[in-house]
Structure formats: C-alpha cells, structure tokens
Write a protein that holds these residues in place. Sequence first.
Motif, PDB file in Angstrom:
ATOM      1  N   UNK A 173     -10.264  31.738 -39.179  1.00  0.00           N
ATOM      2  CA  UNK A 173      -8.876  31.153 -39.147  1.00  0.00           C
ATOM      3  C   UNK A 173      -7.826  32.144 -39.829  1.00  0.00           C
ATOM      4  N   UNK A 174      -8.403  32.958 -40.495  1.00  0.00           N
ATOM      5  CA  UNK A 174      -7.362  34.128 -41.350  1.00  0.00           C
ATOM      6  C   UNK A 174      -6.800  35.029 -40.179  1.00  0.00           C
ATOM      7  N   UNK A 175      -7.999  35.388 -39.362  1.00  0.00           N
ATOM      8  CA  UNK A 175      -7.576  36.161 -38.168  1.00  0.00           C
ATOM      9  C   UNK A 175      -6.631  35.299 -37.074  1.00  0.00           C
ATOM     10  N   UNK A 176      -6.792  34.307 -36.889  1.00  0.00           N
ATOM     11  CA  UNK A 176      -6.013  33.625 -36.047  1.00  0.00           C
ATOM     12  C   UNK A 176      -4.642  33.547 -36.266  1.00  0.00           C
ATOM     13  N   UNK A 177      -4.221  33.245 -37.613  1.00  0.00           N
ATOM     14  CA  UNK A 177      -2.892  32.990 -37.705  1.00  0.00           C
ATOM     15  C   UNK A 177      -2.028  34.096 -38.693  1.00  0.00           C
ATOM     16  N   UNK A 178      -2.872  35.242 -39.001  1.00  0.00           N
ATOM     17  CA  UNK A 178      -1.991  36.277 -39.615  1.00  0.00           C
ATOM     18  C   UNK A 178      -0.919  37.216 -38.814  1.00  0.00           C
ATOM     19  N   UNK A 179      -1.117  36.882 -37.332  1.00  0.00           N
ATOM     20  CA  UNK A 179      -0.044  37.597 -36.846  1.00  0.00           C
ATOM     21  C   UNK A 179       0.209  37.220 -35.396  1.00  0.00           C
ATOM     22  N   UNK A 180       1.682  37.080 -35.203  1.00  0.00           N
ATOM     23  CA  UNK A 180       2.213  36.497 -33.937  1.00  0.00           C
ATOM     24  C   UNK A 180       3.521  37.304 -33.600  1.00  0.00           C
ATOM     25  N   UNK A 185     -15.358  20.797 -45.177  1.00  0.00           N
ATOM     26  CA  UNK A 185     -15.067  20.428 -46.884  1.00  0.00           C
ATOM     27  C   UNK A 185     -14.233  20.789 -47.634  1.00  0.00           C
ATOM     28  N   UNK A 186     -13.174  21.571 -46.961  1.00  0.00           N
ATOM     29  CA  UNK A 186     -12.073  22.227 -48.012  1.00  0.00           C
ATOM     30  C   UNK A 186     -11.106  21.073 -48.269  1.00  0.00           C
ATOM     31  N   UNK A 187     -10.675  20.943 -49.531  1.00  0.00           N
ATOM     32  CA  UNK A 187      -9.873  20.029 -49.937  1.00  0.00           C
ATOM     33  C   UNK A 187      -8.431  19.973 -49.182  1.00  0.00           C
ATOM     34  N   UNK A 188      -7.651  19.207 -49.057  1.00  0.00           N
ATOM     35  CA  UNK A 188      -6.495  19.087 -48.188  1.00  0.00           C
ATOM     36  C   UNK A 188      -5.614  20.247 -49.140  1.00  0.00           C
ATOM     37  N   UNK A 189      -5.539  20.192 -50.327  1.00  0.00           N
ATOM     38  CA  UNK A 189      -4.509  20.949 -51.321  1.00  0.00           C
ATOM     39  C   UNK A 189      -4.792  22.370 -50.947  1.00  0.00           C
ATOM     40  N   UNK A 190      -5.775  22.744 -50.047  1.00  0.00           N
ATOM     41  CA  UNK A 190      -6.163  24.395 -49.962  1.00  0.00           C
ATOM     42  C   UNK A 190      -5.605  24.595 -48.749  1.00  0.00           C
ATOM     43  N   UNK A 191      -5.501  23.737 -47.750  1.00  0.00           N
ATOM     44  CA  UNK A 191      -5.313  23.963 -46.380  1.00  0.00           C
ATOM     45  C   UNK A 191      -3.958  25.117 -46.298  1.00  0.00           C
ATOM     46  N   UNK A 192      -2.968  24.856 -47.124  1.00  0.00           N
ATOM     47  CA  UNK A 192      -1.822  25.656 -46.722  1.00  0.00           C
ATOM     48  C   UNK A 192      -2.094  26.924 -47.204  1.00  0.00           C
ATOM     49  N   UNK A 193      -2.940  27.262 -48.154  1.00  0.00           N
ATOM     50  CA  UNK A 193      -3.252  28.538 -48.687  1.00  0.00           C
ATOM     51  C   UNK A 193      -3.849  29.464 -47.490  1.00  0.00           C
ATOM     52  N   UNK A 194      -4.668  28.906 -46.683  1.00  0.00           N
ATOM     53  CA  UNK A 194      -5.151  29.745 -45.758  1.00  0.00           C
ATOM     54  C   UNK A 194      -4.080  30.453 -44.623  1.00  0.00           C
ATOM     55  N   UNK A 195      -3.141  29.703 -44.375  1.00  0.00           N
ATOM     56  CA  UNK A 195      -2.026  30.507 -43.422  1.00  0.00           C
ATOM     57  C   UNK A 195      -1.263  31.354 -44.337  1.00  0.00           C
ATOM     58  N   UNK A 196      -0.971  31.044 -45.537  1.00  0.00           N
ATOM     59  CA  UNK A 196      -0.131  31.928 -46.371  1.00  0.00           C
ATOM     60  C   UNK A 196      -0.657  33.095 -46.520  1.00  0.00           C
ATOM     61  N   UNK A 197      -2.101  33.126 -46.973  1.00  0.00           N
ATOM     62  CA  UNK A 197      -2.759  34.138 -47.214  1.00  0.00           C
ATOM     63  C   UNK A 197      -2.985  35.231 -45.944  1.00  0.00           C
ATOM     64  N   UNK A 198      -3.069  34.524 -44.721  1.00  0.00           N
ATOM     65  CA  UNK A 198      -3.092  35.287 -43.648  1.00  0.00           C
ATOM     66  C   UNK A 198      -1.809  35.950 -43.132  1.00  0.00           C
ATOM     67  N   UNK A 199      -0.800  35.386 -43.344  1.00  0.00           N
ATOM     68  CA  UNK A 199       0.581  35.829 -43.032  1.00  0.00           C
ATOM     69  C   UNK A 199       0.946  36.871 -44.033  1.00  0.00           C
ATOM     70  N   UNK A 200       0.503  36.743 -45.215  1.00  0.00           N
ATOM     71  CA  UNK A 200       0.679  37.933 -46.297  1.00  0.00           C
ATOM     72  C   UNK A 200       0.114  39.206 -45.673  1.00  0.00           C
ATOM     73  N   UNK A 201      -1.005  39.172 -45.151  1.00  0.00           N
ATOM     74  CA  UNK A 201      -1.656  40.306 -44.468  1.00  0.00           C
ATOM     75  C   UNK A 201      -0.886  40.924 -43.428  1.00  0.00           C
ATOM     76  N   UNK A 202      -0.305  39.968 -42.150  1.00  0.00           N
ATOM     77  CA  UNK A 202       0.523  40.353 -41.255  1.00  0.00           C
ATOM     78  C   UNK A 202       1.660  40.911 -41.733  1.00  0.00           C
TER      79      UNK A 202
END
Length: 263
Positions: free
Chosen positions: A62-69, A212-229
């Motif tokens: 998922x980090x790879x999927x959303x990092x760059x567009x 099993x990820x908590x809802x509160x952590x979902x937004x953290x995934x695209x944020x970390x990914x886009x930081x890389x991009x």
Amino acid sequence: MQIGKPHEAITRICQASAESVEVRGRDLCSDLMGRLSFTEYFYLLLTGREPTDNQRYFLDLLLIAIAEHGIMPTVAAARMTLAADPDSLQGALAAGLLGCGPVLVGTSERCGKLLAEAQARVTVGEDAKLVAVAMLQDIRKAGGKLPGFGHPVHRPTDPRAERILELADARGVSGPHTAMAQNFRAAAAEVWGKPLVMNVSMPIAAVLLDLGFPIATIKAVPLLARAGGLLAHLAEEQQNPIGFTLAAHAEAAVNYRNDEDDS
C-alpha cells in the motif's frame, strides 16, 4: 491553566537515555536495528506490535501504491515552495503534506470510517448489500461525495485498486471490509445509475481494516507514502528546477477580470 480533566501524562512509544533508546519496550540498537525493515518498524511504532507476514506485505504494497502519482497539486506546492526557499527542504515537504486532505490522499480515512460503519450494521444482523445501498442513498440525498470512488485519470478502473484487491484475494486476507468495498461498488452503480470507478483509497482502507489496523492509523499510511514521493520530487527539483515554471503556467492559466467588467 489546564484545559480538560487532569490525568497522568504517558507515552508508550519511546524513551532515550545516555546509554540506550527504548522503542515500544524493545532496545533500538541491540534488537530493532538490523532486524526489522522500515515497514515493520513503522507498524511497530503505530501499533506497539510487530507485524505478521501479511501485515508487513500489504503495508509495503500500500505504501508503494500511493507514494507517487505525478505532478499532483501537493507536488506542485512542494516544488514551488522549494523554488522560493531552496534551503527549506523541510518547509517544502510540509507544504506538500499540508495538501493531503479529504480530496487528495487523505480519502482512505473517510473510506475506513464508512466501511466500519457499514460493517457494524452487518454485525448486528443487517444484510450487507442492503446496508451498502441504504448508506449510499443517504450520501447522495444529502448531496455528499462518495469517498473512494471517482478518478479524473483512471477509467473505467483504477489499476492500483484492482491490483490490491487481486493480491488480497490471492493471499487470503480479503475479509468483511473488502467484501463491503465490493458491495459499495455495486451499490454505487445502482444509486448513481452508472458504474463509478473505485479508486485506490477504498481498497487501501478495506485491506488495512481486514488486517486489524485501527481506523486511526489509516491516514498515516498514505501520508508516509506521499512523504517519500514528495522527497523524490524535491530531490529532482534541486537538480532540475521546475517550480517557477509551474508557477508561471499557473499564472498564465488564470484570467484577471476587473470588478467593473461584471457590472
């Protein structure tokens, strides 16, 4: 003056001393460094647990999927900020991340809340397909936008979304939230009277919840990914500047009109 009820201030993430750094109850140097990948470490930081193989695999995916567009508005903002202040890499990164809201990048969080609400109704005995239709009808009647559907580029399908769903099925992690995402796809076509593109945000949220990820952590995934991009774009900006070109094209695209022209 303290706002709110007084309580003991606690963190369970990290403490550092002269001799060591302890993260989530583990010694950073002797235990974590050299053993965990960054993806595994990120999961540990977020949840306090080390990931299973599937949790690590799909977090990576998922980090790879959303990092760059491409040159998204967030990228343009970051590049133009660096062009204006070449010494402020952190400011340019922040400028890009500040644009990651419910329209761009941050939609997965809204998808997660929608999926969780639907699944809660199914858990107490409601039919999953009827729940999906009813919830989407309410959204449309209220004039709202359906999170996780629609895309200006990817039509008739978002290839990233389809790949996530394909791999979730292949690895046996598709669960009730992934099934509900598919119910939303069918219900969207019924309620809007035409097929809507399921974009990458919906399966990101569905798979994370099924793992099993908590809802509160979902937004953290695209944020970390886009930081890389964004950091990749900023590295390129330092070598091949286009920030002022983007600004010039933006200015050229907008027409000025005097208030008296409308009178």
